[in-house]
Design an enzyme around this catalytic site. Sequence first.
Site: not given
Length: 160
Positions: A46, A51, A90-91, A132-133, A136
């Site tokens: 994701g 991000q 997480c990225l 999760h996304e 953000h």
Amino acid sequence: MTVLKIIEHPSVILEAKCRPVTEFDSKLKRLVRDMQETMIEADGVGLAAPQIGQDIRLAIVDIEDEHGLIVLINPELMESSGEQTDIEGCLSFPELYGEVSRPNVIKIKALNVKGQSYVLQATGFLARAILHEMDHLDGVLFTSKVIKYIPAGELERVDS
């Protein structure tokens, strides 16, 4: 398509509430394609617009199941139930992992790249990835929900 730079913590944009998407044009479609390419290159499941430095309510999820790429524009959580606890990363936090509890079943409403509304029910890992996304987009980072951190070196032993 372009691979974009992923913003890593700390960064103000990662903790800001994003503004709604109001224009559904070729620029938005290109951004979604670029985000998908970026997510694939980073080996993620994701990616949210903040991000990559964009303060808009746009995220994508693709866990290689029957759904394919899920585009979440201005998403809203309609219902949730159950609970699951699992490891998240997480990225924007390379090499950082932790156990997080989230609902196991969710129902969301969102828009696609054409501005059309849809409703999606998700369970398990897909529900986790979507939430999760969505977090953000409200400036909520998974680190605020971690129950226990898992060192990257131990992650392989947990997965085995």
